[in-house]
Write a protein that holds these residues in place. Structure first.
Motif, PDB file in Angstrom:
ATOM      1  N   ASN A   1      43.034  38.483  39.864  1.00  0.00           N
ATOM      2  CA  ASN A   1      42.236  39.537  40.490  1.00  0.00           C
ATOM      3  C   ASN A   1      42.580  39.750  41.962  1.00  0.00           C
ATOM      4  O   ASN A   1      42.160  40.742  42.558  1.00  0.00           O
ATOM      5  CB  ASN A   1      40.745  39.212  40.350  1.00  0.00           C
ATOM      6  CG  ASN A   1      40.294  39.247  38.912  1.00  0.00           C
ATOM      7  OD1 ASN A   1      40.678  40.135  38.164  1.00  0.00           O
ATOM      8  ND2 ASN A   1      39.505  38.273  38.499  1.00  0.00           N
TER       9      ASN A   1
ATOM     10  N   THR B   1      32.214  35.377  46.037  1.00  0.00           N
ATOM     11  CA  THR B   1      31.924  35.296  44.606  1.00  0.00           C
ATOM     12  C   THR B   1      32.396  33.968  44.011  1.00  0.00           C
ATOM     13  O   THR B   1      32.016  33.630  42.900  1.00  0.00           O
ATOM     14  CB  THR B   1      32.573  36.467  43.833  1.00  0.00           C
ATOM     15  OG1 THR B   1      33.993  36.408  43.985  1.00  0.00           O
ATOM     16  CG2 THR B   1      32.065  37.811  44.345  1.00  0.00           C
TER      17      THR B   1
ATOM     18  N   ALA C   1      29.281  37.634  39.862  1.00  0.00           N
ATOM     19  CA  ALA C   1      30.213  38.740  40.114  1.00  0.00           C
ATOM     20  C   ALA C   1      31.640  38.309  39.784  1.00  0.00           C
ATOM     21  O   ALA C   1      32.423  39.076  39.213  1.00  0.00           O
ATOM     22  CB  ALA C   1      30.109  39.196  41.567  1.00  0.00           C
ATOM     23  N   PHE C   2      31.981  37.070  40.140  1.00  0.00           N
ATOM     24  CA  PHE C   2      33.313  36.539  39.816  1.00  0.00           C
ATOM     25  C   PHE C   2      33.510  36.502  38.306  1.00  0.00           C
ATOM     26  O   PHE C   2      34.549  36.923  37.785  1.00  0.00           O
ATOM     27  CB  PHE C   2      33.477  35.132  40.399  1.00  0.00           C
ATOM     28  CG  PHE C   2      34.761  34.454  40.019  1.00  0.00           C
ATOM     29  CD1 PHE C   2      35.942  34.751  40.685  1.00  0.00           C
ATOM     30  CD2 PHE C   2      34.804  33.519  38.985  1.00  0.00           C
ATOM     31  CE1 PHE C   2      37.141  34.128  40.337  1.00  0.00           C
ATOM     32  CE2 PHE C   2      35.997  32.903  38.628  1.00  0.00           C
ATOM     33  CZ  PHE C   2      37.162  33.206  39.301  1.00  0.00           C
TER      34      PHE C   2
ATOM     35  N   ALA D   1      31.990  38.275  36.086  1.00  0.00           N
ATOM     36  CA  ALA D   1      32.054  39.655  35.573  1.00  0.00           C
ATOM     37  C   ALA D   1      33.463  40.220  35.726  1.00  0.00           C
ATOM     38  O   ALA D   1      34.005  40.844  34.802  1.00  0.00           O
ATOM     39  CB  ALA D   1      31.049  40.536  36.316  1.00  0.00           C
ATOM     40  N   LEU D   2      34.089  39.975  36.878  1.00  0.00           N
ATOM     41  CA  LEU D   2      35.444  40.480  37.105  1.00  0.00           C
ATOM     42  C   LEU D   2      36.438  39.804  36.171  1.00  0.00           C
ATOM     43  O   LEU D   2      37.363  40.447  35.656  1.00  0.00           O
ATOM     44  CB  LEU D   2      35.842  40.247  38.561  1.00  0.00           C
ATOM     45  CG  LEU D   2      37.086  40.988  39.054  1.00  0.00           C
ATOM     46  CD1 LEU D   2      36.931  42.498  38.900  1.00  0.00           C
ATOM     47  CD2 LEU D   2      37.388  40.634  40.506  1.00  0.00           C
TER      48      LEU D   2
ATOM     49  N   ARG E   1      34.345  45.353  35.827  1.00  0.00           N
ATOM     50  CA  ARG E   1      34.552  45.663  37.237  1.00  0.00           C
ATOM     51  C   ARG E   1      33.369  46.390  37.859  1.00  0.00           C
ATOM     52  O   ARG E   1      33.034  46.179  39.023  1.00  0.00           O
ATOM     53  CB  ARG E   1      35.827  46.486  37.388  1.00  0.00           C
ATOM     54  CG  ARG E   1      37.070  45.710  36.956  1.00  0.00           C
ATOM     55  CD  ARG E   1      38.306  46.579  36.942  1.00  0.00           C
ATOM     56  NE  ARG E   1      39.466  45.801  36.513  1.00  0.00           N
ATOM     57  CZ  ARG E   1      40.650  46.315  36.264  1.00  0.00           C
ATOM     58  NH1 ARG E   1      40.836  47.623  36.390  1.00  0.00           N
ATOM     59  NH2 ARG E   1      41.645  45.539  35.902  1.00  0.00           N
TER      60      ARG E   1
ATOM     61  N   HIS F   1      30.737  43.829  38.672  1.00  0.00           N
ATOM     62  CA  HIS F   1      31.217  43.055  39.828  1.00  0.00           C
ATOM     63  C   HIS F   1      30.904  43.798  41.119  1.00  0.00           C
ATOM     64  O   HIS F   1      30.310  43.251  42.057  1.00  0.00           O
ATOM     65  CB  HIS F   1      32.720  42.833  39.685  1.00  0.00           C
ATOM     66  CG  HIS F   1      33.406  42.353  40.931  1.00  0.00           C
ATOM     67  ND1 HIS F   1      33.971  43.232  41.852  1.00  0.00           N
ATOM     68  CD2 HIS F   1      33.630  41.104  41.417  1.00  0.00           C
ATOM     69  CE1 HIS F   1      34.496  42.543  42.846  1.00  0.00           C
ATOM     70  NE2 HIS F   1      34.317  41.253  42.612  1.00  0.00           N
TER      71      HIS F   1
END
Length: 215
Positions: free
Chosen positions: A2, A106, A139-140, A142-143, A148, A151
């Motif tokens: 990412n 995150t 959030a991490f 989710a990414l 996205r 996130h």
């Protein structure tokens, strides 16, 4: 993974003349999240990657994970090639322009690492700062799962929260830079690593070349 696209985009925009070679050990971030701190084994693996980079003949080495910033000073002197951490230039700028700094991370290890580095820099500059740090591991995750939008939304919520009482905000990791592009309302300055890091590594390479030419 990412962190790759944000830095590619930053180089394309701010240093399109640069030829990029990427070296990656994606397992490092997973091990870091498990351990919660950088171990000697992780440092050795980072050292090995940097060695491969120098052996390939690159002009500069730019790391893309802010959690490893504290070890850069321990290993950079082992290389002839200039090496910069992911976020030190951004942290210096934050200390320069802000007295109340909001940090959003995150990756759990990145939050306290960034906070400690900010305070260390402030001490060096004899400046008093206040740092408020928020870590959003969801959030991490989710990414990592390709979500996205989620996130970015989770980061946006914390941006609004910190903007109420901070002079400047910063995103602790390269992978978070995309959330700035999708943010509709920006009430306070928000710093991200990719743009500042690209400009810093190019400037350092050019400075080294000038020094060598003068010898």
């Amino acid at each position: 993974m990412n962190s790759v696209q944000p830095i590619l985009d930053a180089f394309r925009q701010h240093a399109p003349q640069a030829v990029l070679i990427n070296f990656m050990d994606e397992s490092l971030i997973y091990d870091l999240n498990k351990k919660g701190h950088v171990t000697k084994d992780m440092t050795r693996r980072l050292l090995a990657m940097a060695g491969k980079a120098e052996d390939s003949g690159v002009d500069g080495i730019l790391l893309t994970c802010s959690s490893f910033t504290p070890v850069v000073s321990d290993i950079s002197h082992l290389f002839q090639t200039p090496m910069l951490s992911a976020d030190m230039s951004m942290l210096e700028k934050a200390v320069e322009i802000g007295g109340r700094i909001g940090v959003i991370a995150t990756v759990p290890a990145a939050g306290p690492t960034t906070t400690a580095l900010l305070k260390k820099l402030a001490d060096q500059h004899k400046k008093e700062i206040q740092v408020e740090t928020i870590v959003i591991p969801e959030a991490f995750h989710a990414l990592q799962k390709g979500k996205r939008g989620l996130h970015d939304e989770l980061i946006h919520q914390k941006v609004q929260e910190l903007s109420a009482h901070c002079d400047v905000l910063l995103f602790a990791q390269f992978s978070m830079a995309r959330a700035l592009q999708t943010l509709d309302v920006k009430t306070k300055p928000i710093l991200t690593s990719p743009e500042i890091s690209v400009k810093s590594i190019i400037a350092e390479i050019e400075r080294r070349e000038v020094v060598l030419d003068q010898r």
